[in-house]
Write a protein that holds these residues in place. Structure first.
Motif, mmCIF file in Angstrom:
data_model
loop_
_atom_site.group_PDB
_atom_site.id
_atom_site.type_symbol
_atom_site.label_atom_id
_atom_site.label_comp_id
_atom_site.label_asym_id
_atom_site.label_seq_id
_atom_site.Cartn_x
_atom_site.Cartn_y
_atom_site.Cartn_z
ATOM 1 N N LEU A 1 0.819 -1.211 0.000
ATOM 2 C CA LEU A 1 0.000 0.000 0.000
ATOM 3 C C LEU A 1 0.851 1.258 0.000
ATOM 4 C CD1 LEU A 1 -2.723 -1.056 2.582
ATOM 5 C CD2 LEU A 1 -2.797 -1.205 0.103
ATOM 6 N N GLN A 2 1.979 1.209 0.682
ATOM 7 C CA GLN A 2 2.813 2.396 0.764
ATOM 8 C C GLN A 2 4.244 1.973 1.071
ATOM 9 O OE1 GLN A 2 1.345 5.339 3.495
ATOM 10 N NE2 GLN A 2 3.003 6.775 3.088
ATOM 11 N N ILE A 3 5.201 2.648 0.419
ATOM 12 C CA ILE A 3 6.608 2.403 0.688
ATOM 13 C C ILE A 3 7.224 3.729 1.098
ATOM 14 C CG2 ILE A 3 8.826 1.708 -0.289
ATOM 15 C CD1 ILE A 3 7.248 0.035 -2.326
ATOM 16 N N GLY A 4 7.980 3.729 2.182
ATOM 17 C CA GLY A 4 8.618 4.976 2.597
ATOM 18 C C GLY A 4 9.451 4.759 3.835
ATOM 19 N N SER A 5 10.144 5.803 4.253
ATOM 20 C CA SER A 5 10.934 5.727 5.477
ATOM 21 C C SER A 5 9.955 5.622 6.644
ATOM 22 C CB SER A 5 11.790 6.982 5.616
ATOM 23 O OG SER A 5 10.961 8.078 5.900
ATOM 24 N N PRO A 6 10.424 5.147 7.804
ATOM 25 C CA PRO A 6 9.528 5.049 8.961
ATOM 26 C C PRO A 6 8.814 6.370 9.246
ATOM 27 C CG PRO A 6 11.571 3.919 9.430
ATOM 28 C CD PRO A 6 11.747 4.575 8.093
ATOM 29 N N ARG A 7 9.552 7.492 9.114
ATOM 30 C CA ARG A 7 8.945 8.803 9.347
ATOM 31 C C ARG A 7 7.826 9.090 8.370
ATOM 32 N NH1 ARG A 7 11.672 12.313 12.824
ATOM 33 N NH2 ARG A 7 13.516 11.191 13.497
ATOM 34 N N GLU A 8 8.103 8.830 7.100
ATOM 35 C CA GLU A 8 7.078 9.093 6.079
ATOM 36 C C GLU A 8 5.831 8.253 6.337
ATOM 37 O OE1 GLU A 8 10.240 10.054 2.486
ATOM 38 O OE2 GLU A 8 9.119 8.176 2.490
ATOM 39 N N ILE A 9 6.081 6.996 6.660
ATOM 40 C CA ILE A 9 4.957 6.085 6.877
ATOM 41 C C ILE A 9 4.125 6.544 8.073
ATOM 42 C CG2 ILE A 9 4.328 3.730 7.544
ATOM 43 C CD1 ILE A 9 5.332 3.544 4.832
ATOM 44 N N TYR A 10 4.834 6.937 9.127
ATOM 45 C CA TYR A 10 4.110 7.313 10.339
ATOM 46 C C TYR A 10 3.438 8.674 10.181
ATOM 47 C CZ TYR A 10 2.949 7.955 15.232
ATOM 48 O OH TYR A 10 2.264 8.147 16.385
ATOM 49 N N ASN A 11 4.184 9.639 9.652
ATOM 50 C CA ASN A 11 3.660 11.002 9.595
ATOM 51 C C ASN A 11 2.683 11.236 8.461
ATOM 52 O OD1 ASN A 11 5.002 11.849 11.871
ATOM 53 N ND2 ASN A 11 6.829 12.488 10.730
ATOM 54 N N SER A 12 2.933 10.624 7.315
ATOM 55 C CA SER A 12 1.974 10.854 6.229
ATOM 56 C C SER A 12 1.477 9.556 5.620
ATOM 57 C CB SER A 12 2.575 11.763 5.152
ATOM 58 O OG SER A 12 3.961 11.618 5.108
ATOM 59 N N PRO A 13 0.663 8.837 6.374
ATOM 60 C CA PRO A 13 0.062 7.612 5.817
ATOM 61 C C PRO A 13 -0.842 7.982 4.654
ATOM 62 C CG PRO A 13 -0.983 8.211 7.904
ATOM 63 C CD PRO A 13 0.197 9.108 7.746
ATOM 64 N N GLN A 14 -0.772 7.182 3.581
ATOM 65 C CA GLN A 14 -1.529 7.535 2.392
ATOM 66 C C GLN A 14 -2.942 6.988 2.402
ATOM 67 O OE1 GLN A 14 0.966 6.355 -0.834
ATOM 68 N NE2 GLN A 14 2.258 8.167 -0.638
ATOM 69 N N ASN A 15 -3.172 5.982 3.219
ATOM 70 C CA ASN A 15 -4.540 5.484 3.263
ATOM 71 C C ASN A 15 -4.910 4.998 4.655
ATOM 72 O OD1 ASN A 15 -3.729 2.701 3.501
ATOM 73 N ND2 ASN A 15 -3.099 2.884 1.359
ATOM 74 N N ARG A 16 -6.150 4.715 4.759
ATOM 75 C CA ARG A 16 -6.732 4.404 6.060
ATOM 76 C C ARG A 16 -6.057 3.211 6.724
ATOM 77 N NH1 ARG A 16 -12.811 5.074 7.781
ATOM 78 N NH2 ARG A 16 -12.601 4.233 9.862
ATOM 79 N N PHE A 17 -5.744 2.179 5.893
ATOM 80 C CA PHE A 17 -5.133 0.981 6.473
ATOM 81 C C PHE A 17 -3.779 1.297 7.094
ATOM 82 C CE2 PHE A 17 -2.312 -2.617 6.407
ATOM 83 C CZ PHE A 17 -3.067 -3.566 7.061
ATOM 84 N N VAL A 18 -2.951 2.033 6.339
ATOM 85 C CA VAL A 18 -1.613 2.366 6.841
ATOM 86 C C VAL A 18 -1.725 3.213 8.107
ATOM 87 C CG1 VAL A 18 0.562 3.537 6.309
ATOM 88 C CG2 VAL A 18 -0.611 2.215 4.547
#
Lengths: 362, 313
Positions: A220-237
């Motif tokens: 669903l999303q690939i990114g650094s831990p910060r990116e994943i945590y701070n800007s999740p792209q969808n509801r699941f993430v």
């Protein structure tokens, strides 16, 4: 870490079962894993993360797509022809061989000389601090020790990629924390690309250079831990990594910031990751630490009623319900409530920290 | 405080001693029926056989109660009836040799056929496995004699194999398989195959197939995984199956009698001969004891090998 691609999965699908009773474990997954990075596949059980790992290892063949290593197509190569080693979830140490023989197994199969095997085994056991156990059998080791041997065994042939299938899940909490730090250290010392599979978000956040969040056979999303945590792209993430409040509303405006109106007419600003998102019904995710509890008469605040307060020492969780009945959790510093004004039933206002609310896809 | 606790401890240990005595008594009582059966059914007759082996043969059958070690001597040596020179009993040694050779070959043959079979069954999904195991055990439910005659029907000169080969035009004259060592070998391998497959299946079923993946992952090819990972771990099953096949093969009687004809005797047939036409009960008895000793040695070897596999340092 470099930008060179070490492993590339290209449009990979994997279907298990017979026709009519199919299980699509992976659905057209494409991912680039860079050389020397610590890449984590994170997702709940059954999301396809282990299947993707097994495809890279060569234990399974994809139903469609290709697996590339350093630009070479290895999709149909058997595992013993891939310079990729695996640390298995169950460790899978050979019970009839000693620790030393286990660690040397890969090199022996590669036809290395005895003296080279001996030296490497010594070095690998030192790396995992198991020199003293060289002549023990796996059954004589604790879980943590077996884990270290499994790691040494997989690292000994100096693979270009190391796959780790939930290797820490069988360890107790304290050992797990310790191994997390050690794994990261070993990855940096050896410079080997690590692909790590886990369902533990904390593990993923602390160790990874990049994370690929998986659900239902998709990344669903690939990114650094910060990116994943701070800007999740969808509801699941947003819900799988960390905690999130979800608010349904109607968005209006253009650009990176939109105005979101709730059903009761109150509104607030929210960031949107993908600016091409059209207006209309949206879901907004807000982390509890970005929710501020203010006095009920504050301008632009959403009116809410406190339903419960859970005290954690340094901070506390304040559960509130909006007019619409939607639950919102705020994590507030215990200091902020020195007067003890927050109590169940109190009428309060809710505001959000700037850039806190984010419009997410479904 | 200390006093009470020590008295308590003493009382408790008294109780424990009584409970232990009670348990031992109960265990003895429980094992009594089996003990009696063993004594009457196995140890008793065995003792009689042992005693007979040290007696003089009767003229028509049975024994004369004159102690002698002549029977034991006869196993290995013969005395020339004219000049009393002692020679090795070639005929007997040939029979021993054939028995040993055929039993070892049978073990090897069942192992070669049994290993892939057991592997196949152990890697089937749950319900199919039960079916395959059932099929493997079906021959057990059929009388040995009938199974042996079935094999005879297959290999005899006008049998299935020869007729088929002649129909193909590969041969003009039937190949003589029946009444050769090969026939005995085929028969025994067929009869004892399940005894090899079952323990092998048990061992392979316990085998953790993730170890195979670990082997492949560490650059071992299929052959190396078999030799270095699978075989060493299923070794106890291989040893158990080999003993289970080797022991009854060594004492086989019906199969060599039917398929080997009169000439290709094995120890079992030779023993029977002594109690029948040979009318030399002491020789038959001593041969039986000798066979028992060989089997015991084989079993001892198995126990030691199994122990070594279990707790190796």
């Amino acid at each position: 870490m470099s930008d060179e691609v070490a492993v590339r999965a290209e449009g990979v699908s994997k279907v298990f079962g017979s026709p009519g009773n199919e299980l699509r474990a992976l659905d057209d997954v494409t991912v680039d894993i860079r050389r020397n990075e610590f890449f984590t596949l994170l997702g709940p059980s059954g999301c396809g993360k282990t299947t993707l790992l097994r495809l890279i290892a060569g234990f399974e063949t994809p139903s469609a797509g290709a697996i590339m290593l350093d630009g070479k197509d290895i999709t149909v190569d058997p595992p013993f022809k891939r310079p990729i080693n695996t640390v298995f979830q169950s460790y899978a140490l050979f019970p009839h061989l000693t620790v030393g023989q286990n660690v040397g197994f890969g090199l022996e199969m590669m036809g290395r000389s005895n003296s080279e095997i001996d030296d490497t085994v010594e070095k690998m056991l030192a790396l995992v601090q198991m020199e003293a156990m060289r002549n023990r059998l796996p059954t004589q080791l604790s879980g943590g020790q077996q884990q270290r041997v499994a790691l040494a065994r997989a690292l000994a042939p100096q693979p270009s990629v190391l796959l780790l299938d939930e290797p820490l899940s069988a360890l107790d909490l304290k050992l797990r924390k310790q191994m997390q730090i050690e794994l990261k250290r070993m990855q940096m010392e050896t410079g080997i690309t690590f692909i790590f599979v886990t369902h533990d978000q904390e593990e993923a956040l602390t160790m990874s250079d990049r994370i690929g969040v998986m659900s239902a056979g998709n990344i669903l999303q690939i990114g650094s831990p910060r990116e994943i945590y701070n800007s999740p792209q969808n509801r699941f993430v947003a819900s799988f990594i960390g905690e999130s409040n979800f608010l349904e509303g109607t968005a209006s405006g253009t650009g990176a910031k939109r105005r979101v109106a709730l059903a009761d007419g109150h509104s607030f600003e929210a960031l949107v990751a993908d600016e091409s998102v059209s207006d209309g019904k949206v879901t907004v995710a807000v982390r509890p630490e970005f929710v501020q509890v203010v006095a009920a008469d504050t301008a632009d605040a959403l009116p809410a009623t406190v339903t419960n307060i859970v005290y954690f020492g340094t901070d506390m969780h304040c559960y509130m319900s909006l007019n619409s009945g939607t639950e919102v959790v705020a994590r507030v510093s215990a200091d902020a409530d020195r007067g003890g004004a927050l109590e169940t039933g109190a009428k309060v206002g809710i505001t959000f920290a700037p850039d806190g609310p984010r419009i997410v896809g479904d | 405080m200390t006093d009470t606790s020590t008295t308590n401890a003493r009382q408790l240990s008294d109780l424990e001693v009584r409970a232990e005595k009670e348990r031992v008594k109960r265990n003895w009582l429980l094992s009594m029926p089996a003990m009696i059966l063993l004594l009457l059914g196995a140890s008793g007759p065995l003792l009689i056989v042992l005693v007979y082996s040290f007696m003089t043969p009767g003229d028509y059958s049975g024994v004369i109660w004159t102690p002698t070690v002549k029977a034991w001597f006869q196993i290995f040596f013969t005395v020339d009836i004219f000049d009393d020179t002692v020679r090795l009993a070639d005929a007997h040694l040939t029979i021993f040799g054939r028995s040993l050779r055929l039993s070892l070959l049978t073990t090897l043959l069942t192992l070669i056929f049994g290993l892939p079979t057991a592997y196949f069954i152990a890697t089937r999904p749950g319900r199919q496995r039960t079916l395959w195991l059932f099929l493997i055990t079906i021959p057990f439910w059929t009388n040995l004699l009938i199974r042996t005659f079935a094999i005879l029907e297959v290999i005899r000169n006008e049998g299935l194999i020869n007729n088929f080969l002649r129909w193909l035009g590969v041969i003009d004259e039937p190949i003589q398989i029946l009444y050769t060592d090969t026939a005995v070998l085929i028969g025994m391998a067929y009869v004892y195959l399940p005894l090899m497959v079952l323990p092998l299946y048990a061992a392979i079923d316990r085998f953790d197939f993730r170890l195979v993946e670990a082997g492949y992952d560490l650059y071992a090819n299929r052959w190396q995984v078999l030799r270095r990972v699978i075989l060493p771990i299923v070794k106890p099953g291989i040893i158990a199956g080999s003993i289970l096949v080797f022991v009854p093969s060594l004492g086989a009687y019906v199969t060599p009698r039917v398929l080997g004809g009169g000439k290709n005797m094995m120890i079992g047939n030779f023993i029977e001969l002594q109690f029948g036409q040979g009318r030399n009960w002491p020789l038959g008895s001593s041969l039986s004891i000798l066979l028992l000793l060989v089997v015991a040695v084989a079993l001892l070897f198995y126990v030691r090998a199994a122990n070594r596999g279990g707790s190796d340092e």
